[in-house]
Motif scaffolding. Structure first.
Motif, PDB file in Angstrom:
ATOM      1  N   SER A  71       0.824  -1.221   0.000  1.00 38.87           N
ATOM      2  CA  SER A  71       0.000   0.000   0.000  1.00 38.87           C
ATOM      3  C   SER A  71       0.857   1.268   0.000  1.00 38.87           C
ATOM      4  O   SER A  71       0.383   2.346   0.351  1.00 38.87           O
ATOM      5  CB  SER A  71      -0.923   0.018   1.227  1.00 38.87           C
ATOM      6  OG  SER A  71      -1.728  -1.129   1.283  1.00 38.87           O
ATOM      7  N   ARG A  72       2.091   1.145  -0.429  1.00 34.63           N
ATOM      8  CA  ARG A  72       3.019   2.270  -0.317  1.00 34.63           C
ATOM      9  C   ARG A  72       2.900   3.270  -1.456  1.00 34.63           C
ATOM     10  O   ARG A  72       3.144   4.473  -1.260  1.00 34.63           O
ATOM     11  CB  ARG A  72       4.455   1.742  -0.262  1.00 34.63           C
ATOM     12  CG  ARG A  72       5.496   2.832  -0.061  1.00 34.63           C
ATOM     13  CD  ARG A  72       6.916   2.284  -0.045  1.00 34.63           C
ATOM     14  NE  ARG A  72       7.878   3.350   0.082  1.00 34.63           N
ATOM     15  CZ  ARG A  72       8.417   3.769   1.237  1.00 34.63           C
ATOM     16  NH1 ARG A  72       8.073   3.184   2.362  1.00 34.63           N
ATOM     17  NH2 ARG A  72       9.284   4.757   1.260  1.00 34.63           N
ATOM     18  N   THR A  73       2.542   2.838  -2.634  1.00 32.73           N
ATOM     19  CA  THR A  73       2.618   3.702  -3.817  1.00 32.73           C
ATOM     20  C   THR A  73       1.250   3.997  -4.417  1.00 32.73           C
ATOM     21  O   THR A  73       0.313   3.214  -4.290  1.00 32.73           O
ATOM     22  CB  THR A  73       3.499   3.059  -4.903  1.00 32.73           C
ATOM     23  OG1 THR A  73       2.955   1.776  -5.250  1.00 32.73           O
ATOM     24  CG2 THR A  73       4.921   2.876  -4.404  1.00 32.73           C
ATOM     25  N   GLY A  74       1.165   5.152  -5.101  1.00 30.77           N
ATOM     26  CA  GLY A  74      -0.041   5.512  -5.819  1.00 30.77           C
ATOM     27  C   GLY A  74      -0.148   4.753  -7.128  1.00 30.77           C
ATOM     28  O   GLY A  74       0.706   3.927  -7.468  1.00 30.77           O
ATOM     29  N   THR A  75      -1.180   5.033  -7.885  1.00 26.93           N
ATOM     30  CA  THR A  75      -1.418   4.308  -9.131  1.00 26.93           C
ATOM     31  C   THR A  75      -0.351   4.593 -10.181  1.00 26.93           C
ATOM     32  O   THR A  75      -0.196   3.831 -11.133  1.00 26.93           O
ATOM     33  CB  THR A  75      -2.801   4.674  -9.703  1.00 26.93           C
ATOM     34  OG1 THR A  75      -2.879   6.102  -9.846  1.00 26.93           O
ATOM     35  CG2 THR A  75      -3.905   4.203  -8.773  1.00 26.93           C
TER      36      THR A  75
END
Length: 416
Positions: free
Chosen positions: A88-92
């Motif tokens: 869940s660390r990075t955006g799309t």
């Protein structure tokens, strides 16, 4: 190499049984991103929603073994990967989420989004350490989603450091407890003689006391006073800062979510210069996140509204979230019970996993009062959890440095 390692770990985590994603929409503080979570075991109407500590502990990789054991017991378990951590660390677009996205309210709403994605109306919410605070915040903001609760190594608010200071100092510095008089005297002697700094000595003492117990702590302090166990001591002294200063991808990632710890939960309050001050070890990390701004809610004001069964697990040797905090919460919650966990330090989830699962079952089945009345049941459970190995390592290190020739450890030819 770092990117390759992260990509490899991400692929491994994404392939774990039961891993899924739910899209979290963009808002004023965060871009859209896919929140990773995992569900294992036979489906039920009220699964266990287990929230690990930190903030920064991942859920998918570190707790695979625990979920496997839970499934074998017939437990339905959901764990969400905290925003800013692991899956869940990075955006799309692949960029790290901004620190502005890291708030308690957003993290609590993430848990609700996971339950929505799984079409789960209510869960048995289990929170460990920081996760206990997030679990309580979730209950305050989403009370209709809670069937029962287990608070393991519970936090109560940004003033908890006051309880930590008083409790630890009474026990291991002042020696007010007859059982700890010798250890406290030895610890003070090391500091007063200049053999160890105050911060180093207290950090080592806390780790050994929590993980290995009082007898091992006394032995370590005697040997250190006699000028031995240098390597074991140095290794123990290095452990305290590793979680927040080094981290490990997909296991412990504090560098983004530390904003919650420092700005909302006051992890680094003003130091008072005394022993066992939690502010001393976290002061450097605080500078990266900014000062404490205030808690987003008053948990104590909500405790009387927690009308579901609540088990408060408290390790016998826990110095980080000490017994007085657990007692306060258990007394304030209408249907709460305090369950001491014998010969255990901080976080049963990490040091005594079978006790954690037993508490989940008891809370979910409404057996919390019978569970609290039978301390022998927990004492009989075997230990699982990676952290339990620290005790064995410490004892082996003391034995090796005591019994083997000193030159092997102190820089002579062929030194280890």
């Amino acid at each position: 190499m770092a990117d390759k390692t992260r990509n490899r770990l991400r692929a491994r985590a994404a392939r774990m049984p039961g891993v899924r994603f739910v899209r979290r929409p963009a808002d004023d503080t965060s871009p859209a991103f896919d929140l990773g979570y995992v569900r294992t075991g036979p489906a039920s109407r009220a699964p266990a929603l287990i929230v690990p500590g930190g903030p920064g502990l991942a859920s998918v990789l570190p707790y695979h073994g625990l979920r496997r054991r839970a499934a074998a017991q017939g437990l339905d378990v959901i764990m969400a990967e905290h925003r800013g951590v692991g899956l869940s660390r990075t955006g799309t677009t692949g960029e790290d989420l901004p620190r502005t996205a890291m708030t308690l309210r957003a993290a609590a709403d993430d848990l609700a989004a996971v339950l929505d994605a799984e079409q789960v109306p209510q869960a048995v919410v289990y929170g460990s350490s920081y996760g206990s605070y997030l679990a309580q915040a979730f209950a305050a903001w989403h009370p209709d989603r809670v069937a029962a609760m287990v608070l393991d190594s519970a936090m109560s608010g940004p003033d908890d450091h006051q309880h930590v200071r008083v409790y630890a100092r009474r026990l291991l510095w002042d020696g007010d407890d007859p059982r700890t008089v010798i250890a406290a005297k030895l610890l003070r002697g090391l500091v007063h003689s200049g053999t160890a700094t105050l911060q180093e000595a207290c950090e080592v003492a806390r780790i050994v006391y929590e993980f290995a117990g009082l007898d091992t702590l006394e032995r370590l302090l005697r040997e250190r006073t006699a000028g031995r166990v240098h390597r074991t001591w140095r290794w123990l002294a290095s452990l305290g800062s590793r979680e927040t200063e080094e981290g490990s991808p997909f296991v412990m990632e504090f560098d983004l979510v530390g904003r919650i710890a420092h700005r909302e939960l006051n992890y680094a309050p003003e130091p008072d210069g005394g022993p066992f001050d939690p502010a001393a070890s976290l002061g450097r990390a605080a500078r990266a996140f900014g000062p404490f701004e205030g808690a987003p809610l008053d948990l104590a004001a909500h405790w009387r509204r927690f009308e579901w069964p609540v088990i408060v697990l408290s390790g016998e040797r826990d110095l980080r979230t000490p017994r007085p905090v657990a007692e306060r919460i258990a007394a304030a919650v209408p249907d709460g019970v305090l369950v001491p966990v014998p010969a255990t330090g901080h976080s049963a989830l990490d040091t005594h996993g079978l006790a954690a699962l037993a508490a989940v079952s008891a809370a979910g089945e409404g057996r919390h009062r019978a569970f609290a009345a039978d301390p022998g049941a927990l004492a009989a459970l075997p230990r699982i959890g990676a952290s339990r190995h620290i005790a064995s390592i410490v004892r082996a290190g003391i034995a090796a440095e005591t019994l083997l020739p000193r030159r092997l450890f102190c820089g002579g030819r062929g030194a280890l």
